[in-house]
Design a protein around this motif. Structure first.
Motif, PDB file in Angstrom:
ATOM      1  N   SER A 174       0.840  -1.194   0.000  1.00 12.52           N
ATOM      2  CA  SER A 174       0.000   0.000   0.000  1.00 12.52           C
ATOM      3  C   SER A 174       0.875   1.244   0.000  1.00 12.52           C
ATOM      4  CB  SER A 174      -0.905   0.011   1.238  1.00 12.52           C
ATOM      5  OG  SER A 174      -0.124   0.241   2.403  1.00 12.52           O
ATOM      6  N   PRO A 175       0.306   2.401  -0.353  1.00 14.69           N
ATOM      7  CA  PRO A 175       1.060   3.651  -0.273  1.00 14.69           C
ATOM      8  C   PRO A 175       1.605   3.896   1.136  1.00 14.69           C
ATOM      9  CG  PRO A 175      -0.928   3.987  -1.562  1.00 14.69           C
ATOM     10  CD  PRO A 175      -1.033   2.603  -0.958  1.00 14.69           C
ATOM     11  N   GLU A 176       0.865   3.445   2.154  1.00 17.03           N
ATOM     12  CA  GLU A 176       1.277   3.680   3.533  1.00 17.03           C
ATOM     13  C   GLU A 176       2.536   2.897   3.901  1.00 17.03           C
ATOM     14  OE1 GLU A 176      -2.651   5.021   2.883  1.00 17.03           O
ATOM     15  OE2 GLU A 176      -1.885   2.973   2.646  1.00 17.03           O
ATOM     16  N   ASN A 177       2.576   1.586   3.574  1.00 23.61           N
ATOM     17  CA  ASN A 177       3.772   0.856   3.966  1.00 23.61           C
ATOM     18  C   ASN A 177       4.962   1.153   3.049  1.00 23.61           C
ATOM     19  OD1 ASN A 177       3.352  -1.061   1.774  1.00 23.61           O
ATOM     20  ND2 ASN A 177       1.965  -2.203   3.112  1.00 23.61           N
ATOM     21  N   ILE A 178       4.691   1.592   1.816  1.00 30.33           N
ATOM     22  CA  ILE A 178       5.781   2.064   0.964  1.00 30.33           C
ATOM     23  C   ILE A 178       6.374   3.335   1.569  1.00 30.33           C
ATOM     24  CG2 ILE A 178       6.364   3.085  -1.266  1.00 30.33           C
ATOM     25  CD1 ILE A 178       6.059   0.092  -1.403  1.00 30.33           C
ATOM     26  N   ALA A 179       5.495   4.213   2.059  1.00 32.67           N
ATOM     27  CA  ALA A 179       5.949   5.468   2.679  1.00 32.67           C
ATOM     28  C   ALA A 179       6.785   5.186   3.929  1.00 32.67           C
ATOM     29  CB  ALA A 179       4.749   6.343   3.024  1.00 32.67           C
ATOM     30  N   SER A 180       6.431   4.149   4.668  1.00 30.08           N
ATOM     31  CA  SER A 180       7.188   3.797   5.869  1.00 30.08           C
ATOM     32  C   SER A 180       8.615   3.413   5.513  1.00 30.08           C
ATOM     33  CB  SER A 180       6.505   2.632   6.595  1.00 30.08           C
ATOM     34  OG  SER A 180       5.253   3.024   7.101  1.00 30.08           O
ATOM     35  N   PHE A 181       8.754   2.717   4.406  1.00 34.55           N
ATOM     36  CA  PHE A 181      10.102   2.371   3.952  1.00 34.55           C
ATOM     37  C   PHE A 181      10.872   3.614   3.530  1.00 34.55           C
ATOM     38  CE2 PHE A 181      12.989   1.616   0.421  1.00 34.55           C
ATOM     39  CZ  PHE A 181      13.898   0.756   1.008  1.00 34.55           C
ATOM     40  N   LEU A 182      10.222   4.472   2.763  1.00 33.36           N
ATOM     41  CA  LEU A 182      10.899   5.667   2.264  1.00 33.36           C
ATOM     42  C   LEU A 182      11.334   6.581   3.400  1.00 33.36           C
ATOM     43  CD1 LEU A 182       8.674   6.605  -0.815  1.00 33.36           C
ATOM     44  CD2 LEU A 182      10.803   5.305  -0.777  1.00 33.36           C
ATOM     45  N   ALA A 183      10.616   6.520   4.513  1.00 33.74           N
ATOM     46  CA  ALA A 183      10.907   7.422   5.633  1.00 33.74           C
ATOM     47  C   ALA A 183      12.286   7.183   6.238  1.00 33.74           C
ATOM     48  CB  ALA A 183       9.844   7.271   6.711  1.00 33.74           C
ATOM     49  N   ILE A 184      12.856   6.001   6.034  1.00 28.38           N
ATOM     50  CA  ILE A 184      14.170   5.728   6.616  1.00 28.38           C
ATOM     51  C   ILE A 184      15.296   6.241   5.724  1.00 28.38           C
ATOM     52  CG2 ILE A 184      13.228   3.647   7.671  1.00 28.38           C
ATOM     53  CD1 ILE A 184      14.927   2.006   5.719  1.00 28.38           C
ATOM     54  N   LEU A 185      14.965   6.715   4.532  1.00 30.30           N
ATOM     55  CA  LEU A 185      15.960   7.144   3.566  1.00 30.30           C
ATOM     56  C   LEU A 185      16.149   8.656   3.565  1.00 30.30           C
ATOM     57  CD1 LEU A 185      14.726   4.731   0.812  1.00 30.30           C
ATOM     58  CD2 LEU A 185      16.849   4.498   2.092  1.00 30.30           C
ATOM     59  N   PRO A 186      17.260   9.161   3.007  1.00 33.55           N
ATOM     60  CA  PRO A 186      17.533  10.599   2.976  1.00 33.55           C
ATOM     61  C   PRO A 186      16.437  11.397   2.270  1.00 33.55           C
ATOM     62  CG  PRO A 186      19.489   9.338   2.398  1.00 33.55           C
ATOM     63  CD  PRO A 186      18.345   8.367   2.419  1.00 33.55           C
ATOM     64  N   GLN A 187      16.291  12.656   2.663  1.00 35.12           N
ATOM     65  CA  GLN A 187      15.253  13.514   2.103  1.00 35.12           C
ATOM     66  C   GLN A 187      15.369  13.648   0.601  1.00 35.12           C
ATOM     67  OE1 GLN A 187      12.582  14.997   3.761  1.00 35.12           O
ATOM     68  NE2 GLN A 187      11.922  15.294   1.644  1.00 35.12           N
ATOM     69  N   GLU A 188      16.604  13.764   0.076  1.00 37.36           N
ATOM     70  CA  GLU A 188      16.757  13.928  -1.375  1.00 37.36           C
ATOM     71  C   GLU A 188      16.255  12.713  -2.129  1.00 37.36           C
ATOM     72  OE1 GLU A 188      20.930  12.748   0.185  1.00 37.36           O
ATOM     73  OE2 GLU A 188      19.297  14.093   0.764  1.00 37.36           O
ATOM     74  N   SER A 189      16.323  11.545  -1.478  1.00 36.89           N
ATOM     75  CA  SER A 189      15.804  10.331  -2.099  1.00 36.89           C
ATOM     76  C   SER A 189      14.276  10.374  -2.163  1.00 36.89           C
ATOM     77  CB  SER A 189      16.244   9.105  -1.307  1.00 36.89           C
ATOM     78  OG  SER A 189      17.647   9.016  -1.265  1.00 36.89           O
ATOM     79  N   ARG A 190      13.651  10.830  -1.088  1.00 34.34           N
ATOM     80  CA  ARG A 190      12.188  10.899  -1.070  1.00 34.34           C
ATOM     81  C   ARG A 190      11.690  11.947  -2.066  1.00 34.34           C
ATOM     82  NH1 ARG A 190      13.380  10.656   4.489  1.00 34.34           N
ATOM     83  NH2 ARG A 190      12.666  12.772   4.913  1.00 34.34           N
ATOM     84  N   ASP A 191      12.440  13.032  -2.211  1.00 34.67           N
ATOM     85  CA  ASP A 191      12.051  14.068  -3.170  1.00 34.67           C
ATOM     86  C   ASP A 191      12.070  13.528  -4.596  1.00 34.67           C
ATOM     87  OD1 ASP A 191      11.777  15.840  -1.109  1.00 34.67           O
ATOM     88  OD2 ASP A 191      13.725  16.810  -1.419  1.00 34.67           O
ATOM     89  N   PHE A 192      13.006  12.621  -4.864  1.00 31.88           N
ATOM     90  CA  PHE A 192      13.144  12.084  -6.215  1.00 31.88           C
ATOM     91  C   PHE A 192      11.920  11.289  -6.641  1.00 31.88           C
ATOM     92  CE2 PHE A 192      14.902   8.721  -9.072  1.00 31.88           C
ATOM     93  CZ  PHE A 192      15.209   9.548 -10.137  1.00 31.88           C
ATOM     94  N   ILE A 193      11.228  10.682  -5.665  1.00 35.30           N
ATOM     95  CA  ILE A 193      10.048   9.885  -5.965  1.00 35.30           C
ATOM     96  C   ILE A 193       8.987  10.720  -6.686  1.00 35.30           C
ATOM     97  CG2 ILE A 193       8.070   8.719  -4.892  1.00 35.30           C
ATOM     98  CD1 ILE A 193      10.514   7.005  -5.082  1.00 35.30           C
ATOM     99  N   ASP A 194       8.949  12.016  -6.405  1.00 37.10           N
ATOM    100  CA  ASP A 194       7.955  12.886  -7.033  1.00 37.10           C
ATOM    101  C   ASP A 194       8.058  12.855  -8.549  1.00 37.10           C
ATOM    102  OD1 ASP A 194       6.997  13.588  -4.568  1.00 37.10           O
ATOM    103  OD2 ASP A 194       8.183  15.429  -4.435  1.00 37.10           O
ATOM    104  N   MET A 195       9.255  12.580  -9.063  1.00 31.42           N
ATOM    105  CA  MET A 195       9.442  12.538 -10.510  1.00 31.42           C
ATOM    106  C   MET A 195       8.644  11.425 -11.163  1.00 31.42           C
ATOM    107  SD  MET A 195      13.536  13.253 -10.863  1.00 31.42           S
ATOM    108  CE  MET A 195      13.438  13.027 -12.654  1.00 31.42           C
ATOM    109  N   LEU A 196       8.302  10.395 -10.385  1.00 31.49           N
ATOM    110  CA  LEU A 196       7.567   9.261 -10.935  1.00 31.49           C
ATOM    111  C   LEU A 196       6.120   9.597 -11.242  1.00 31.49           C
ATOM    112  CD1 LEU A 196       8.880   6.468  -8.584  1.00 31.49           C
ATOM    113  CD2 LEU A 196       9.444   6.788 -10.979  1.00 31.49           C
ATOM    114  N   MET A 197       5.559  10.545 -10.491  1.00 32.02           N
ATOM    115  CA  MET A 197       4.161  10.935 -10.679  1.00 32.02           C
ATOM    116  C   MET A 197       3.215   9.748 -10.518  1.00 32.02           C
ATOM    117  SD  MET A 197       4.836  13.318 -14.065  1.00 32.02           S
ATOM    118  CE  MET A 197       5.802  12.013 -14.845  1.00 32.02           C
ATOM    119  N   ALA A 198       3.629   8.732  -9.775  1.00 30.35           N
ATOM    120  CA  ALA A 198       2.841   7.511  -9.649  1.00 30.35           C
ATOM    121  C   ALA A 198       1.837   7.622  -8.514  1.00 30.35           C
ATOM    122  CB  ALA A 198       3.762   6.318  -9.401  1.00 30.35           C
TER     123      ALA A 198
END
Length: 238
Positions: A126-150
């Protein structure tokens, strides 16, 4: 290296800008002990060439150099309490990871629910548990996800056909065509005989007999459908 973290995020979210890749994972569920996890990501020739060219233009890579740094990957997972057995690099972006994860690890609590008494396993994406994984990673990595527009990351409901057009306009029709034919395959080994199995709202699941007392389930999900998930994809093995 920011480029390393960015690509790592995409891979371990199982959906990435490399939508034209072969993605698979293998989870071995055990009774009250660490779970085994193997994940493999192999980009298509088209993607490999495009990324290699892009990195060369940015002077971030030389011929034959992988975007991944094995030591950095091991340190990142070790910090989260995940034991890495092996990391194998393949080409510029290919990666195979083998590790063990504590059965009660915080990252797994909403992904895998295993009832040892009832002999039932529920897996959720789900988007929620994917977000939980992303939360452990650097901010610049999470920002990059926006490029996917998914939708899986943004929460915006977009039909698969419309999202495919969006990817085609942003990254090219060939990448969009490969997205349409790509799938994510999750293999799950459980320590009991599975009598019934189903997955919803998308995907297919088949069960194989591994031994007299264990089973193996193969979950196949269209990558396009996975990227467009705003709810929860759930599989039950009982």
């Amino acid at each position: 290296m920011k480029i390393v973290y960015r690509i790592l995020v995409c891979c371990f979210a199982t959906v990435c800008i490399t939508v034209s890749c072969s993605s698979s994972a293998h989870i071995v569920i055990r009774d009250n002990t660490d779970y085994g996890l193997t994940a493999e990501f192999i980009p298509s020739d088209l993607l490999e060439k495009n990324i290699t060219r892009l990195l060369k233009q940015k002077a971030e890579q030389t011929d034959g150099q992988s975007v991944f740094n094995v030591q950095e990957l091991k340190e990142a997972f070790t910090k989260e309490g995940i034991s890495v057995q092996d990391i194998t690099l393949q080409g510029t972006m290919g990666l195979r990871l083998a590790c063990t994860v504590p059965y009660n690890h915080e990252l797994l609590k909403d992904v895998i629910s295993y009832d040892t008494k009832e002999r039932k396993t529920v897996l959720r994406i789900s988007p929620e548990n994917i977000a939980s994984f992303l939360a452990i990673l650097p901010q610049e990595s999470r920002d990059f996800i926006d490029m996917l527009m998914a939708p899986l990351f943004t929460g915006d409901a977009i039909p698969p056909a419309e999202y495919e057009e969006l990817i085609g306009a942003a990254y090219g029709k060939k990448i969009a065509a490969e997205l349409r034919s790509s799938e994510f395959v999750l293999t799950v080994d459980v320590p009991y005989k599975v009598q019934t199995a189903h997955i919803s709202p998308v995907g297919t699941v088949t069960v194989q007999k591994k031994t007299e007392k264990t089973s193996r389930a193969l979950l196949r999900i269209s990558l396009l459908e996975l990227l467009c998930t705003v709810g929860t994809i759930e599989a039950q093995l009982q």
